[in-house]
Write an enzyme that holds these catalytic residues in place. Sequence first.
Site: not given
Ligand code: AGP
Length: 606
Positions: A2, A27, A74, A98-99, A479, A483, A486, A502, A601
Site C-alpha cells: 500500500c 509499490r 494492495w 498500510n499493514g 536470479e 527475473k 516475474e 535426476h 515492490k
Molecule cells: C525482486 O525482483 C522481487 N521484486 C522481490 O523478489 C524482492 O527482491 C523481494 O521482495 C525482497 O525485497 P527487499 O529486497 O526490498 O527486501
Amino acid sequence: MCGIIGYTGPLMARDVILQGLHQLEYRGYDSAGMALLTEDGGMYLRKKVGQVSALEAVCEPDIPAHCGIGHTRWATHGGVTDANAHPHAVGKVVLLYNGIIENYHTISRQFGFEGLATSETDTEVAAQLINYYYGQTGNPYEAIRRSIEIIEGSYAFCILFTDIPGTIYAIRNVSPLVAASSEQGSFIASDVTALISYTKEYFVVPEQHILTITQDQIRMETLDGTVVKPEMLEVTWDVEAAQKGGYPHFMLKEIYEQPEVFQKTIMPRLVEGLPNFEVDGVPDPLFQRCHSIQVIACGTAMYAGMVGRAIMEKQLRIPVSVSIASEFRYDTPLLDPGTLVIVVSQSGETIDTLAALRLAKECGCPVLSIVNVKGSTIARESDYVLYTHAGPEIAVASTKAYMVQLAVFYLITARMMLVRGAAEEAQVKDFIASLAKAPEWIQDALGQGDAIRKQAEKMAFSRDAFFIGRGMDYAFSLEGALKLKEISYIHAEAYAAGELKHGTIALIEPGVPVIALATQDHIFNKTISNIREVKARGAYVILITKKGVPVSSEVCDVHLEIPVEDDRFTVFPCAVLLQLLAYYTAYAKGYDMDKPRNLAKSVTVE
Ligand code: AGP
C-alpha cells in the site's frame, strides 16, 4: 505494498494527493482512494478499484480543500472492491493505513462492530475503534492511544477527524512512514518518492509516536505525551532520479544505471586499494569473532545472498548459510552469538525479513544489514548497516539493487579475508582491483543489448525456460530465472546443471530455451556435458562463457561471452545479460516491466 500520501497546506490537496499517488504506483496496488477536509467543514471521499487514473476520473477538478489523505491499496484482508478501498470513514474518523491488524475480528466482536461493517477490511475496524474512543474522550490523542493499546499487528495509520480542520494524525508500527514540512505545507507518505517533488528534507517516523500534522509544523510525541524532535534526513534523490530519464521503463533505466551505482557503492569503502568500513562504522571484531555466517532475505535479495555465500565460503573457508526469511522466522534456528547474521533488503521494509532479523537478535546474534533505503526499519533495527547506493529502485523487478548487494558481499568478503588472515594483503588488493573492474564488465554486457534482444524475441512465447549452471553459475542462474518469470510470466526454473538428469530433463522438448552459464573453469567441461544432454533433446541453448573459450557449434545455438578472466567475478556481467534477457522478453510480449501483475515492490505484509 500500500501507498500512503497525506498533505495539509496552501496548495489544492486533491492535486497534491493525486500526484503523490501516481509516484507511489510502483509499490503495487489494485485500488486507490482519497479523503479531503473541505473548506466548508465537510469531508469529501472518493475511492475506486483500478489505477490512480480511475480515481482521478471520479474526483471533481476544483475541490476546495487544502488537507487530505490518499491511498493505493494492495489487497490483503478483503477482496478488490470499491468498498474495501481506503480511506474508511466511521463517524468523525477517516482513516487509511498500510499493514495487517491481526486481531481485528476479536476487536470487532469485543466492541460490537460486526453489524456496522460496510467492508470486509481490518481497516474499517480500526476506524470504528478510534471513532469509538474519540466519542468517549473527545480527544484525538486519547482515541489513538487507547486504540493502539488494543490493536495487534503492523500498521502505518493516517487519520483525519472531520471536526479538526487542516490536521492529519499519524502513527506507525513496523509499516513505513516518512514525513516532511516545507513552505508548501506538510506531508506524510509511505516513502520519499511521494515527497521529492516538494522537499529534500524529511524524517522517518519512529514507531509508536503520534504525529500531529498541520500546514506549518509537524508535532511528534511519544505515547506518554513527550514531544520529540525528529531526526532529519536529506533526500539525495532528485525528481529526475526518480523519473525514467528518457528510458521507456524504470527497469531499463535502472539496468543501465548499474555501472554508476556500483561505483557509488564501492568507492567510499576503498582506502589505498583495500576494503574499509570505517565510514559505515562497522568494526573489524564483527568479522573476526564469527565462526559462521547466516544470510537472511527474500526474493532477489536472497539470491544475492546465494552468490555472497559462494564467494564467502570460497575465500573465507567458514560455513555460510542462506535462509528464506519467511521460512527462517517460523523456524527454531540453530544460531548462537558466534553467528554473524547478514540481512539483505532493498526496501528495508520486507516484513518477513524484518521478523527474521528480530528472531536472529533474540538468538543473541550480531546483525549486519545490507539495505538500499536509508532510515528504513530493517536498517534501524540492525546492529550495523552497510547501505547500498543504488538510488531509488522504482521498477518492481530488482536489478541495480541486486548488483550493489553483490558488490557489498564482495567488499565484506575482502574485508574478512584481510582481518581474519584468510589472505595476504597483496591478495586482497588483487581481489579489490578485480572488483573495481566490474563496472567496465557491466558496461560491456550492456553493449550486448541487441544480441540479447534477438534471443528474447525468439523465446518470448515459450511456455517454459530453464537456467542451468554449476557452482557459482548455479547461484547466478537463480536470479536469472526469477527475473524472467516475474516480468514475462514464462515459467522459468534455475537448476544445478548436474541435477537435470535426476528428473527435470524430462521437461526438455524441442525448442525449450535453456540459458546455460559456464563461466567456472574447474567445472566447465562437466557443464558442457550437461548442455550436450539438453541439446540432444532439442533444447534451444543460449550459452554464456568467458571470452575466448572455444565452444563447438553443436553445443549451443547462441554463444554469448563476457570479458572477465577471473571466475570469481563473472557474476557481474552475467547478471546484466540475464536482466536484459528478462526485460526484452517481457518487452516482446508487450507487458509492463515496471509493474508486473500480482507483484509489489516491497512486501510489507505476510
Ligand atoms: C525482486 O525482483 C522481487 N521484486 C522481490 O523478489 C524482492 O527482491 C523481494 O521482495 C525482497 O525485497 P527487499 O529486497 O526490498 O527486501
